[in-house]
Design a protein around this motif. Structure first.
Motif, PDB file in Angstrom:
ATOM      1  N   ASP A   1      -9.785  -3.247   3.743  1.00 49.61           N
ATOM      2  CA  ASP A   1      -8.613  -4.010   4.181  1.00 49.61           C
ATOM      3  C   ASP A   1      -8.138  -3.547   5.551  1.00 49.61           C
ATOM      4  OD1 ASP A   1      -8.755  -5.367   1.801  1.00 49.61           O
ATOM      5  OD2 ASP A   1      -7.065  -4.330   0.857  1.00 49.61           O
TER       6      ASP A   1
ATOM      7  N   PRO B   1       5.696  -7.785   3.644  1.00 55.79           N
ATOM      8  CA  PRO B   1       4.261  -7.459   3.571  1.00 55.79           C
ATOM      9  C   PRO B   1       3.957  -6.366   2.558  1.00 55.79           C
ATOM     10  CG  PRO B   1       4.987  -7.603   5.851  1.00 55.79           C
ATOM     11  CD  PRO B   1       6.207  -7.618   5.010  1.00 55.79           C
TER      12      PRO B   1
ATOM     13  N   LYS C   1      -7.777  -5.710   9.041  1.00 51.69           N
ATOM     14  CA  LYS C   1      -6.515  -5.762   9.779  1.00 51.69           C
ATOM     15  C   LYS C   1      -6.688  -5.285  11.219  1.00 51.69           C
ATOM     16  CE  LYS C   1      -3.142  -2.850   8.978  1.00 51.69           C
ATOM     17  NZ  LYS C   1      -2.013  -2.131   8.341  1.00 51.69           N
TER      18      LYS C   1
ATOM     19  N   ASP D   1      -0.778  -7.842  -4.673  1.00 52.00           N
ATOM     20  CA  ASP D   1      -2.232  -8.048  -4.662  1.00 52.00           C
ATOM     21  C   ASP D   1      -2.970  -6.832  -5.208  1.00 52.00           C
ATOM     22  OD1 ASP D   1      -1.749 -10.508  -3.538  1.00 52.00           O
ATOM     23  OD2 ASP D   1      -2.116  -9.834  -1.472  1.00 52.00           O
ATOM     24  N   GLU D   2      -2.473  -5.657  -4.855  1.00 46.88           N
ATOM     25  CA  GLU D   2      -3.118  -4.425  -5.315  1.00 46.88           C
ATOM     26  C   GLU D   2      -2.995  -4.271  -6.824  1.00 46.88           C
ATOM     27  OE1 GLU D   2      -2.900   0.384  -4.400  1.00 46.88           O
ATOM     28  OE2 GLU D   2      -1.767  -1.029  -3.157  1.00 46.88           O
TER      29      GLU D   2
ATOM     30  N   LYS E   1       4.045  -7.942  -0.903  1.00 44.38           N
ATOM     31  CA  LYS E   1       2.850  -8.758  -1.106  1.00 44.38           C
ATOM     32  C   LYS E   1       1.610  -7.894  -1.322  1.00 44.38           C
ATOM     33  CE  LYS E   1       0.104 -12.476   0.961  1.00 44.38           C
ATOM     34  NZ  LYS E   1      -1.162 -11.817   0.655  1.00 44.38           N
ATOM     35  N   SER E   2       1.478  -6.832  -0.517  1.00 42.88           N
ATOM     36  CA  SER E   2       0.299  -5.977  -0.667  1.00 42.88           C
ATOM     37  C   SER E   2       0.287  -5.287  -2.021  1.00 42.88           C
ATOM     38  CB  SER E   2       0.258  -4.939   0.457  1.00 42.88           C
ATOM     39  OG  SER E   2       1.348  -4.043   0.355  1.00 42.88           O
ATOM     40  N   LYS E   3       1.465  -4.879  -2.485  1.00 45.39           N
ATOM     41  CA  LYS E   3       1.539  -4.223  -3.793  1.00 45.39           C
ATOM     42  C   LYS E   3       1.240  -5.205  -4.921  1.00 45.39           C
ATOM     43  CE  LYS E   3       2.125  -0.067  -2.775  1.00 45.39           C
ATOM     44  NZ  LYS E   3       1.078   0.903  -3.139  1.00 45.39           N
TER      45      LYS E   3
ATOM     46  N   GLU F   1      -0.660   1.689   4.735  1.00 43.53           N
ATOM     47  CA  GLU F   1      -0.548   0.712   5.821  1.00 43.53           C
ATOM     48  C   GLU F   1      -0.652   1.435   7.158  1.00 43.53           C
ATOM     49  OE1 GLU F   1      -0.386  -2.561   5.753  1.00 43.53           O
ATOM     50  OE2 GLU F   1      -0.495  -2.625   3.559  1.00 43.53           O
TER      51      GLU F   1
ATOM     52  N   TYR G   1      -8.795   0.094   0.364  1.00 44.91           N
ATOM     53  CA  TYR G   1      -7.923   0.468   1.488  1.00 44.91           C
ATOM     54  C   TYR G   1      -8.717   0.473   2.791  1.00 44.91           C
ATOM     55  CZ  TYR G   1      -5.791   3.866   4.691  1.00 44.91           C
ATOM     56  OH  TYR G   1      -5.301   4.509   5.799  1.00 44.91           O
TER      57      TYR G   1
END
Length: 823
Positions: free
Chosen positions: A686, A733, A690, A740-741, A736-738, A808, A683
């Motif tokens: 990343d 988003p 960002k 990848d996670e 997608k993040s979930k 996020e 976290y």
């Protein structure tokens, strides 16, 4: 001479050569007396390299003309002449000078030669401990001397001896009357002229020496040869088959397989000299005929509407596939349509092949399939669309087939005959069965492509007896091996490894060109599972660089040890790095146990070094922890030992100054991994990425609108579009993040609450955030706190457009002037 006598003969010749003191590998002598080769220790206790010095010098290539031979670098060390010995520089500086010497700008051999020197010294230590004499291992080794490839090679040698004599006199030499070559020199010269004849024949004794040099830990007392000349192995095979047959596990059946008529037996993939992965292909065979006199022969074809059809020439047909005769379908085959058109429109072509007008001109294209978008004469349409002029327009015809064949099979509909209205996919097997039932066709199998055996014979397909048996039936489950390591064929630089094509390397060649451990590294990286392993030279070369760079880095760390932070690990970065080391120990062990060596290399070497590099960046001015770096170096050395034992042994003894051998040090002990800490660090990292991208975008300014934009939508549509875009902007988003996670941390990614405190993670690492993003000041505020929202001032609208969500965070960047005004 049978195959066993042949191998015994080759083995005795090689042993005799060694008994006479002949070299196993010959190297050209150095003719220039002014060339001096100096091999020095990689690590010197008295002279450590300056920080960064060795890394820079490693990039300087060395001319091949000044490179020591692999044998010199690995074994015998050439002593400097007496007149230069006193003036020799310190070892560390001399090593850097040698590696930077490059008058011709050629390829660098310095890294390889240093690795060879390291590995030679390590093997001497192992020899003293009797590791390479089979005293400390249980692994046996079998020399595979049976099977189709070896029998085919032996038969080929036997035929060549009968045809060309021994020593052989090949056709290239028979016409050379001026050559006076006698005895053994004639055989040597013949071998040089015909590269695939009598070349690279190595004895089993030589193979053993190569494997020992490779660092293979093996109990050579238990090695054996797989022939009936070995009574113990022969007895084992007989016992195995008798027991399996008694248990009813041996099944004899018939199946189609690739077959060699010359050798008289089936031919598996590895038994073939070409097209090694092709299998049998079944075809409907109508009649088997041959001969050019068939042109104009009146025939009757099953299910055809014309009572009589004529055999006509076609320029693109393959005469070595099937019978060389195919049924023409000009309605749907572009090749067939253009072949017919050529005969109809070109009288000279008809005259050339003796084709009479009545055999061609009265016949019209008969539609049989309707294809959406192409109609019921797809071949005619696509040939006209692509402006194909003749059957020789191969590229356009290939494109025409690509456009129609698959679509005709998947979407086409039969418009004639018994199966009118049926989809082509459904009709094809029904038509096949009807032909077989009416005895108007028979099944026929052939290789998909041309397949050549190692005997030099072209393979066919035959229905042969096959024995199928199950090895696991021999012993109870508690006596089964704990695992098996299998892979497909071995490729070299993404191409099939083959002596006949020249794409080939022996183990000895790879060792001499790249070093022992670089070869082992590339083999481990070649691939896991049943995919074809791909041995890549670039990987081998990169391994040499990476291993030497790691040695240089460890030397620098130890040289600057006094400047490292003392005491136990205490910072957030310390805990994250220690956690990654624990995870690497556990996950790498799982990969080794599963024989997944590529994964083990990734987890225990690549990923662990990435964690080290991230730790180095995270520490900043506080510096790295001394104890933690020592643990990293020790753990990484142990994890890489199965793959690069010589490198690991050198690091263990000469850099870390550990007692005993790395190969006996055992597996490192790992603490309990903390998955929450790993999620929290991901976290953090990343978020930093960002933040940095967002700041760069803000500093570069908004993009100018493109010219010719559409007119704005109505208010109602604009409201719906805005709401949909806002939902999409928020949801996509997040999804997608979930996703990848979930790949990295598993089902914990779907928890409704984060397993860590976001604000505490960000606050504990403010200095890291400021340093990596490039900020003078940073604060962490809660979006649910109204007072905190007020501090955003004119930037508060950002929180409305992109509201923060768990995992996020939203970054607001202010200029120094705005920040001072807010304060």
């Amino acid at each position: 001479m049978d195959e066993d006598e042949m191998y015994e003969f080759i083995g005795l010749r090689a042993e005799d050569e060694r008994a006479r003191g002949g070299p196993a590998v010959a190297h050209a002598p150095i003719e220039d007396d002014n060339v001096e080769i100096v091999v020095t220790d990689v690590v010197s206790e008295r002279a450590r390299p300056n920080k960064g010095d060795l890394l820079v010098q490693l990039m300087n290539p060395l001319s091949p003309s000044t490179s020591p031979s692999p044998a010199a670098a690995a074994g015998s060390q050439l002593a400097p002449r007496a007149e230069t010995e006193a003036a020799a520089p310190p070892p560390a500086r001399r090593r850097r000078q040698e590696m930077s010497t490059n008058p011709d700008g050629g390829r660098s051999f310095a890294r390889r030669d240093l690795l060879l020197k390291i590995q030679s010294d390590v093997q001497k230590c192992w020899e003293e401990s009797k590791r390479l004499r089979g005293s400390n291992v249980l692994l046996p080794f079998a020399f595979h001397c049976t099977g189709m490839p070896i029998k085919a090679s032996a038969d080929k040698l036997s035929r060549e001896m009968q045809q060309y004599g021994y020593p052989p006199v090949f056709p290239e030499l028979e016409d050379d009357s001026s050559a006076e070559v006698a005895g053994g020199s004639q055989a040597d010269h013949a071998a040089s002229v015909v590269p695939d004849k009598f070349k690279s024949k190595k004895s089993k004794a030589a193979s053993k020496e190569d494997l020992k040099a490779f660092g293979l830990g093996c109990d050579w007392r238990r090695s054996f040869i797989t022939t009936d000349m070995n009574p113990f192995y022969d007895a084992f095979v007989r016992w195995q088959m008798r027991k399996l047959k008694k248990m009813g596990k041996v099944v004899k059946d018939m199946r189609y397989t690739i077959y060699c008529p010359l050798d008289g037996q089936p031919c598996a993939d590895h038994d073939r000299a070409s097209e090694s992965i092709e299998g049998p292909r079944k075809t409907n065979l109508l009649r088997k005929l041959s001969g050019s006199d068939l042109i104009g022969l009146p025939l009757k074809s099953p299910l055809a509407f014309n009572e009589i059809i004529y055999a006509l020439p076609m320029l693109t047909i393959l005469t070595d596939k099937g019978t060389g005769i195919v049924t023409s379908v000009p309605s749907d085959s572009p090749d067939d349509f253009m072949a017919l058109q050529d005969l109809v429109t070109k009288p000279a072509l008809r005259q050339k092949y003796g084709v009479k007008n009545e055999w061609v001109l009265p016949f019209k294209v008969v539609p049989i399939i309707n294809i959406p978008g192409f109609g019921d004469k797809s071949a005619e349409k696509v040939c006209l669309d692509l402006k194909i002029k003749s059957q020789n327009d191969k590229e356009k015809l290939a494109e025409a087939k690509r456009m129609t064949y698959l679509k005709g099979f998947t979407d086409g509909t039969m418009i004639v005959g018994e199966f009118n209205g049926r989809n082509v996919q459904e009709a094809k097997p029904l038509i096949k069965n009807k032909l077989l039932e009416d005895v108007t066709a028979v099944l026929y199998s052939e290789p998909e492509k041309k397949v050549m055996s190692r005997s030099g014979d072209e393979r066919v397909v035959a229905l042969t007896d096959q024995c199928i048996y199950n090895h696991t039936a021999l012993l109870p489950e508690h006596h089964w091996p704990r695992g098996f390591r299998c892979n497909g064929h071995l490729m070299l630089n993404s191409e099939k490894m083959s002596k006949s094509t020249g794409n080939f390397r022996t183990l000895r060649q790879a060792i001499e060109e790249f070093s022992f451990d670089a070869t082992r590294f590339a083999l481990a990286d070649a691939g896991d599972g049943m995919d074809d392993a791909n041995f890549v030279f670039e990987t081998e070369n990169a391994a040499s660089l990476r291993l030497m760079k790691e040695i240089a880095w460890m030397e620098e760390v130890i040289a600057a040890e006094s400047s490292l932070r003392a005491g136990p690990p205490s910072t957030y970065a310390d805990h994250v790095f220690a956690n990654e080391i624990n995870i690497a120990v556990i996950e790498t062990e799982k990969s080794y146990n599963a024989f997944m060596f590529r994964d083990a290399l990734k987890l225990g070497f690549y990923d662990l070094q990435l964690a080290r590099d991230e730790y180095r960046l995270s520490c900043g001015a506080a510096g790295m922890n001394r104890a933690l770096l020592w643990r990293f170096m020790e753990v990484q050395t142990r994890l890489i030992t199965p793959i690069c034992p010589h490198y690991a042994e050198h690091v263990w003894q000469n850099i870390l100054r550990k007692e005993g051998f790395a190969i006996k040090a055992g597996w490192p002990i790992a603490g309990t991994p903390d998955p929450t800490l790993r999620i929290a660090n991901k976290y953090l990292q990343d978020s930093i990425v960002k933040f940095r991208k967002l700041l760069q975008k803000q500093e570069s300014g908004s993009k100018k609108p493109k010219k010719g934009t559409a007119s704005p939508p109505s208010e109602e549509n604009k409201l719906l579009e805005t709401n949909f875009k806002q939902v999409q902007k928020l949801c996509m988003p997040f999804i997608k993040s979930k996703k990848d996670e979930a790949r990295s941390v598993g089902p914990h990614a779907l928890n409704l609450k984060l397993p860590f405190g976001e604000m505490s993670v960000l606050e504990d690492n403010l200095e890291l955030i400021k340093r990596q993003v490039g900020l003078e000041h940073a604060e962490v505020l809660s979006a649910s706190d109204e007072a905190a929202r007020a501090k955003a001032g004119v930037h508060a609208s950002i929180l409305d457009k992109t509201p923060p969500s768990p995992g996020e965070p939203v970054a607001i960047f202010m200029s120094k002037l705005d920040f001072e005004a807010w304060r």
